[in-house]
Design an enzyme around this catalytic site. Structure first.
Site, PDB file in Angstrom:
ATOM      1  N   ASN A 166      -0.269  -0.639   7.745  1.00  0.00           N
ATOM      2  CA  ASN A 166      -0.766  -1.892   8.356  1.00  0.00           C
ATOM      3  C   ASN A 166      -0.592  -3.130   7.461  1.00  0.00           C
ATOM      4  O   ASN A 166      -0.411  -4.230   7.980  1.00  0.00           O
ATOM      5  CB  ASN A 166      -2.208  -1.738   8.870  1.00  0.00           C
ATOM      6  CG  ASN A 166      -3.205  -1.397   7.808  1.00  0.00           C
ATOM      7  OD1 ASN A 166      -2.846  -0.979   6.711  1.00  0.00           O
ATOM      8  ND2 ASN A 166      -4.470  -1.559   8.127  1.00  0.00           N
ATOM      9  N   ARG A 174      -1.606  -4.077  -4.535  1.00  0.00           N
ATOM     10  CA  ARG A 174      -3.006  -3.918  -4.933  1.00  0.00           C
ATOM     11  C   ARG A 174      -3.191  -2.679  -5.820  1.00  0.00           C
ATOM     12  O   ARG A 174      -4.185  -2.560  -6.526  1.00  0.00           O
ATOM     13  CB  ARG A 174      -3.854  -3.816  -3.660  1.00  0.00           C
ATOM     14  CG  ARG A 174      -5.292  -4.124  -3.835  1.00  0.00           C
ATOM     15  CD  ARG A 174      -5.969  -4.413  -2.515  1.00  0.00           C
ATOM     16  NE  ARG A 174      -6.280  -3.204  -1.769  1.00  0.00           N
ATOM     17  CZ  ARG A 174      -7.050  -3.190  -0.668  1.00  0.00           C
ATOM     18  NH1 ARG A 174      -7.550  -4.318  -0.186  1.00  0.00           N
ATOM     19  NH2 ARG A 174      -7.307  -2.085  -0.029  1.00  0.00           N
ATOM     20  N   LYS A 189       4.238   6.312  -2.581  1.00  0.00           N
ATOM     21  CA  LYS A 189       4.706   6.799  -1.283  1.00  0.00           C
ATOM     22  C   LYS A 189       4.213   5.871  -0.183  1.00  0.00           C
ATOM     23  O   LYS A 189       3.047   5.890   0.195  1.00  0.00           O
ATOM     24  CB  LYS A 189       4.214   8.219  -1.012  1.00  0.00           C
ATOM     25  CG  LYS A 189       5.025   8.870   0.099  1.00  0.00           C
ATOM     26  CD  LYS A 189       4.231   9.774   1.009  1.00  0.00           C
ATOM     27  CE  LYS A 189       3.409   9.078   2.031  1.00  0.00           C
ATOM     28  NZ  LYS A 189       4.139   8.319   3.056  1.00  0.00           N
ATOM     29  N   PRO A 190       5.104   5.013   0.334  1.00  0.00           N
ATOM     30  CA  PRO A 190       4.690   4.129   1.430  1.00  0.00           C
ATOM     31  C   PRO A 190       4.619   4.902   2.745  1.00  0.00           C
ATOM     32  O   PRO A 190       5.134   6.023   2.840  1.00  0.00           O
ATOM     33  CB  PRO A 190       5.830   3.099   1.480  1.00  0.00           C
ATOM     34  CG  PRO A 190       7.025   3.821   0.950  1.00  0.00           C
ATOM     35  CD  PRO A 190       6.517   4.846  -0.033  1.00  0.00           C
ATOM     36  N   GLU A 265      -9.421   4.108  -0.436  1.00  0.00           N
ATOM     37  CA  GLU A 265      -9.694   2.954   0.441  1.00  0.00           C
ATOM     38  C   GLU A 265      -9.463   3.458   1.859  1.00  0.00           C
ATOM     39  O   GLU A 265      -8.316   3.598   2.301  1.00  0.00           O
ATOM     40  CB  GLU A 265      -8.726   1.806   0.116  1.00  0.00           C
ATOM     41  CG  GLU A 265      -8.925   1.195  -1.263  1.00  0.00           C
ATOM     42  CD  GLU A 265     -10.183   0.346  -1.378  1.00  0.00           C
ATOM     43  OE1 GLU A 265     -10.809   0.028  -0.343  1.00  0.00           O
ATOM     44  OE2 GLU A 265     -10.562   0.010  -2.504  1.00  0.00           O
ATOM     45  N   CYS A 299      -8.437  -2.358   8.463  1.00  0.00           N
ATOM     46  CA  CYS A 299      -9.649  -1.596   8.149  1.00  0.00           C
ATOM     47  C   CYS A 299     -10.863  -2.514   8.175  1.00  0.00           C
ATOM     48  O   CYS A 299     -11.980  -2.073   8.392  1.00  0.00           O
ATOM     49  CB  CYS A 299      -9.506  -0.956   6.784  1.00  0.00           C
ATOM     50  SG  CYS A 299      -9.010  -2.146   5.522  1.00  0.00           S
ATOM     51  N   GLU A 396     -12.539   3.539  14.977  1.00  0.00           N
ATOM     52  CA  GLU A 396     -11.737   2.330  14.735  1.00  0.00           C
ATOM     53  C   GLU A 396     -10.902   2.036  15.975  1.00  0.00           C
ATOM     54  O   GLU A 396     -10.168   2.913  16.445  1.00  0.00           O
ATOM     55  CB  GLU A 396     -10.767   2.582  13.569  1.00  0.00           C
ATOM     56  CG  GLU A 396     -11.379   2.447  12.213  1.00  0.00           C
ATOM     57  CD  GLU A 396     -10.325   2.547  11.105  1.00  0.00           C
ATOM     58  OE1 GLU A 396      -9.585   3.537  11.071  1.00  0.00           O
ATOM     59  OE2 GLU A 396     -10.262   1.623  10.282  1.00  0.00           O
ATOM     60  N   SER A 456     -11.066 -10.533   2.210  1.00  0.00           N
ATOM     61  CA  SER A 456     -10.038 -10.080   1.257  1.00  0.00           C
ATOM     62  C   SER A 456      -9.656 -11.191   0.300  1.00  0.00           C
ATOM     63  O   SER A 456      -9.326 -12.299   0.728  1.00  0.00           O
ATOM     64  CB  SER A 456      -8.783  -9.639   2.015  1.00  0.00           C
ATOM     65  OG  SER A 456      -9.139  -8.720   3.010  1.00  0.00           O
ATOM     66  N   GLU A 473     -10.709  -2.041  -5.427  1.00  0.00           N
ATOM     67  CA  GLU A 473      -9.408  -2.608  -5.792  1.00  0.00           C
ATOM     68  C   GLU A 473      -9.562  -4.117  -5.891  1.00  0.00           C
ATOM     69  O   GLU A 473     -10.333  -4.716  -5.147  1.00  0.00           O
ATOM     70  CB  GLU A 473      -8.359  -2.241  -4.738  1.00  0.00           C
ATOM     71  CG  GLU A 473      -8.058  -0.744  -4.731  1.00  0.00           C
ATOM     72  CD  GLU A 473      -6.846  -0.367  -3.896  1.00  0.00           C
ATOM     73  OE1 GLU A 473      -6.650  -0.949  -2.811  1.00  0.00           O
ATOM     74  OE2 GLU A 473      -6.093   0.524  -4.323  1.00  0.00           O
TER      75      GLU A 473
HETATM   76  P1  NAP Z   1      -2.931   7.533   7.434  1.00  0.00           P
HETATM   77  O1  NAP Z   1      -2.382   8.230   8.602  1.00  0.00           O
HETATM   78  O2  NAP Z   1      -4.119   8.114   6.759  1.00  0.00           O
HETATM   79  O3  NAP Z   1      -1.717   7.388   6.406  1.00  0.00           O
HETATM   80  C1  NAP Z   1      -1.832   6.680   5.208  1.00  0.00           C
HETATM   81  C2  NAP Z   1      -0.791   7.175   4.232  1.00  0.00           C
HETATM   82  O4  NAP Z   1      -1.046   8.551   3.915  1.00  0.00           O
HETATM   83  C3  NAP Z   1       0.632   7.136   4.781  1.00  0.00           C
HETATM   84  O5  NAP Z   1       1.509   6.833   3.732  1.00  0.00           O
HETATM   85  C4  NAP Z   1       0.834   8.572   5.235  1.00  0.00           C
HETATM   86  O6  NAP Z   1       2.169   8.974   5.308  1.00  0.00           O
HETATM   87  C5  NAP Z   1       0.109   9.317   4.147  1.00  0.00           C
HETATM   88  N1  NAP Z   1      -0.270  10.667   4.507  1.00  0.00           N
HETATM   89  C6  NAP Z   1      -0.610  11.157   5.727  1.00  0.00           C
HETATM   90  N2  NAP Z   1      -0.917  12.464   5.619  1.00  0.00           N
HETATM   91  C7  NAP Z   1      -0.775  12.808   4.315  1.00  0.00           C
HETATM   92  C8  NAP Z   1      -0.952  14.018   3.575  1.00  0.00           C
HETATM   93  N3  NAP Z   1      -1.347  15.153   4.143  1.00  0.00           N
HETATM   94  N4  NAP Z   1      -0.702  14.004   2.248  1.00  0.00           N
HETATM   95  C9  NAP Z   1      -0.316  12.881   1.639  1.00  0.00           C
HETATM   96  N5  NAP Z   1      -0.120  11.689   2.281  1.00  0.00           N
HETATM   97  C10 NAP Z   1      -0.372  11.666   3.606  1.00  0.00           C
HETATM   98  O7  NAP Z   1      -3.332   6.031   7.758  1.00  0.00           O
HETATM   99  P2  NAP Z   1      -2.463   4.924   8.503  1.00  0.00           P
HETATM  100  O8  NAP Z   1      -2.482   5.225   9.948  1.00  0.00           O
HETATM  101  O9  NAP Z   1      -1.155   4.734   7.833  1.00  0.00           O
HETATM  102  O10 NAP Z   1      -3.305   3.615   8.179  1.00  0.00           O
HETATM  103  C11 NAP Z   1      -4.379   3.207   8.919  1.00  0.00           C
HETATM  104  C12 NAP Z   1      -5.687   3.631   8.268  1.00  0.00           C
HETATM  105  O11 NAP Z   1      -5.762   3.061   6.959  1.00  0.00           O
HETATM  106  C13 NAP Z   1      -6.894   3.115   9.004  1.00  0.00           C
HETATM  107  O12 NAP Z   1      -7.876   4.118   9.059  1.00  0.00           O
HETATM  108  C14 NAP Z   1      -7.367   1.949   8.133  1.00  0.00           C
HETATM  109  O13 NAP Z   1      -8.714   1.638   8.279  1.00  0.00           O
HETATM  110  C15 NAP Z   1      -7.025   2.443   6.780  1.00  0.00           C
HETATM  111  N6  NAP Z   1      -6.915   1.331   5.818  1.00  0.00           N
HETATM  112  C16 NAP Z   1      -7.881   1.178   4.886  1.00  0.00           C
HETATM  113  C17 NAP Z   1      -7.824   0.120   3.999  1.00  0.00           C
HETATM  114  C18 NAP Z   1      -8.883  -0.078   2.964  1.00  0.00           C
HETATM  115  O14 NAP Z   1      -8.633  -0.838   2.034  1.00  0.00           O
HETATM  116  N7  NAP Z   1     -10.037   0.543   3.050  1.00  0.00           N
HETATM  117  C19 NAP Z   1      -6.760  -0.790   4.066  1.00  0.00           C
HETATM  118  C20 NAP Z   1      -5.781  -0.602   5.039  1.00  0.00           C
HETATM  119  C21 NAP Z   1      -5.875   0.486   5.908  1.00  0.00           C
HETATM  120  P3  NAP Z   1       2.947   8.945   6.726  1.00  0.00           P
HETATM  121  O15 NAP Z   1       3.081   7.539   7.064  1.00  0.00           O
HETATM  122  O16 NAP Z   1       4.225   9.597   6.430  1.00  0.00           O
HETATM  123  O17 NAP Z   1       2.087   9.709   7.680  1.00  0.00           O
END
Ligand code: NAP
Length: 492
Positions: A166, A174, A189-190, A265, A299, A396, A456, A473
């Site tokens: 996102n 960060r 890893k993005p 996070e 988030c 969410e 932020s 962070e």
């Molecule tokens: P996500 O599905 O949890 O994925 C985040 C990252 O983790 C991606 O790079 C993903 O790779 C990787 N990943 C997924 N499964 C994994 C595993 N088993 N082992 C290692 N890495 C793994 O989250 P998202 O959908 O990308 O992002 C949205 C979420 O992020 C929301 O819940 C949002 O609230 C949260 N967020 C939090 C903050 C904060 O600062 N608190 C800031 C921004 C976003 P892939 O892309 O290859 O699946």
């Protein structure tokens, strides 16, 4: 300032210029057996480009490079690391226009928001450049006299940094900013959906003089398979993750095996409280910022908007009026204020949550229907009288849907706001100072926006409590996450 529509030629140029290989030990390299995966444009659903699809062996090579580079990098001077980060800040800033276009292409947000994110992302480098110079320590006489305590800080060691789609650039800087400032190497890893911004950043870091192996970038379509062995290896000393709470829990369990340090996070379910004594115009524009930044895919997005019953109708009507005038379209088009959601699954979830809320009695004031056609668009939507048991009050939304819940008393609304496992950020709008402080103290979240819809800031400590995460962070504490404290007892 000019705000031009980005044409297809610009898009072809920036896509042609971005590296698409893995960055390992200062070199761009194809994945094992030349595997690749596609990156798509959420505004059209069309493929943009193919990038390297790392295997577990590629991941190990990246970690080998980070481990090998750690010792020399830890020995660099704070001023050298300051210089690298400041140079990277300047390059990010100078190339902001192209980087913003690249981000819009892969992620969908309007160009103006991508420009904003590049500026925000670059500021983490400038901020942490300064922090590199301020790593402190201590010298103390033991309370009983005699011995002395020397307290020093050292880099944690090689880090694994995992980022979400996102905020494809800012969530990276960060973490990379404080890691470099502290003297830590990393494997980054993005998210698979938005790897291009990070790859472009890799090129900038090399140009900024970051030594080979200090930042390695691994793009992959099978995150778990590649990252789990790196976590289990015991060779990485820290995992910093931004993403969903569900994945964060899986990673925490993996890190527990060898007691690896973590920063998490995670997700949010932000309450946004508007009291009857608030400035209504300010509250509406605060709600627009807290809800609509990143099309609601943040988030920090206001997920539950609690408005005092005496002003709920008025507030909802004004918010609906502002929301329905927003221009929805491809992020690259001039004037677009709301881009597409990230993918079909993201949009389907929003559709489901809106159907669930309306089935339970919520009223649609504007929006509420996904359009036909290409791209994953969803209109700005306002729902009034959303019941507390609706799914969108618990999960969410991650979309441009404002969910308004009227309340009667301060006590009731603080209890409702805290009735969630999440605790990232809360927002409070009131002009009563005593209430403002009382409520801000009573809300269970790591951050509170008081009469403001965006919290932020690279110089402030960002992070959540409860299931929204561990650690902070940004701010002056952000670098501590990448430092170990060493106490040396001295006999004198
Ligand atoms: P996500 O599905 O949890 O994925 C985040 C990252 O983790 C991606 O790079 C993903 O790779 C990787 N990943 C997924 N499964 C994994 C595993 N088993 N082992 C290692 N890495 C793994 O989250 P998202 O959908 O990308 O992002 C949205 C979420 O992020 C929301 O819940 C949002 O609230 C949260 N967020 C939090 C903050 C904060 O600062 N608190 C800031 C921004 C976003 P892939 O892309 O290859 O699946």
């Amino acid at each position: 300032m000019q705000n031009p529509t980005a044409g297809p030629t610009d898009a072809t140029r920036v896509l042609g210029a971005v590296p698409t290989d893995l960055l390992i030990d200062g070199e761009w390299a194809a994945a094992a057996e030349g595997a690749t995966f596609a990156v798509h444009d959420p505004a059209t659903g069309q493929e943009l480009v193919q990038v390297a699809d790392a295997s577990p062996a590629d991941g190990q090579r990246a970690l080998d490079a980070a481990v090998a580079a750690q010792r020399d990098f830890a020995a660099t001077s704070p001023r050298e690391r300051y210089d690298m980060l400041m140079k990277a800040f300047e390059l990010l800033t100078d190339r902001g226009e192209d980087l913003a276009l690249l981000m819009t292409l892969e992620m969908g947000k309007p160009l103006a928001e991508s420009r904003g994110e590049i500026g925000y992302a670059a500021e983490f480098f400038r901020h942490f450049a300064g922090e590199a110079l301020r790593i402190d320590g201590g010298y103390q006489t033991a309370p009983a006299g005699g011995a002395r305590f020397l307290v020093a800080k050292q880099p944690v060691g090689p880090c694994l940094l995992i980022t979400p789609w996102n905020f494809p650039m800012a969530m990276g800087t960060r973490k990379i900013g404080p890691a470099i400032a502290a003297g830590c190497t990393s494997v980054v890893k993005p998210a698979a959906q938005t790897p291009l911004s990070m790859l472009a950043l890799g090129e900038i870091l090399l140009e900024a003089g970051v030594p080979a192996g200090v930042v390695n970038i691994v793009t992959t379509s099978h995150a778990g398979e590649v990252m789990q062995p790196l976590i289990a290896s015991g060779r990485a000393r820290k995992l910093s993750f931004t993403g969903s709470t569900a994945v964060g829990k899986v990673l925490l369990a993996q890190c527990a095996e060898n007691v690896m340090r973590t920063s998490m996070e995670l997700g949010g379910n932000a309450p946004f409280l508007v009291f009857e004594d608030a400035d209504l115009d300010e509250a509406v524009s605060g709600a627009m910022a807290a809800k609509m930044r990143n099309m609601g895919e943040a988030c920090t997005a206001a997920n539950r908007i609690y408005v005092h019953r005496s002003i709920a109708q008025d507030f909802a009507a004004r918010l609906a009026d502002t929301m329905q005038r927003l221009r929805v379209g491809p992020g690259v088009e001039d004037g677009t204020q709301v881009g597409p959601l990230i993918d079909d699954a993201g949009r389907s979830k929003v559709v489901e949550l809106v159907a669930d809320a309306t089935d339970r009695g919520a009223r649609v004031l504007t929006g509420g229907q996904a359009p036909d056609g290409a791209g994953f668009f969803y209109p700005p939507t306002v729902l009034l009288d959303v019941p507390g048991d609706a799914r969108m009050a618990r999960e969410e939304i991650f979309g441009p849907v404002a969910s308004i819940i009227p309340f009667d008393t301060e006590e009731e609304v603080v209890a409702a706001a805290n009735d969630t496992p999440y605790g990232l950020v809360s927002y409070v709008f009131t002009n009563n100072l005593r209430r403002a402080l009382r409520v801000a103290e009573g809300l269970e979240s790591g951050m509170v926006g008081l009469n403001q819809g965006v919290v932020s800031n690279p110089a402030a400590p960002f992070g959540g409590i409860k299931e929204s995460g561990l650690g902070r962070e940004g701010g002056s504490v952000g670098i501590e996450e990448f430092l170990e404290v060493k106490y040396i007892g001295i006999s004198v």
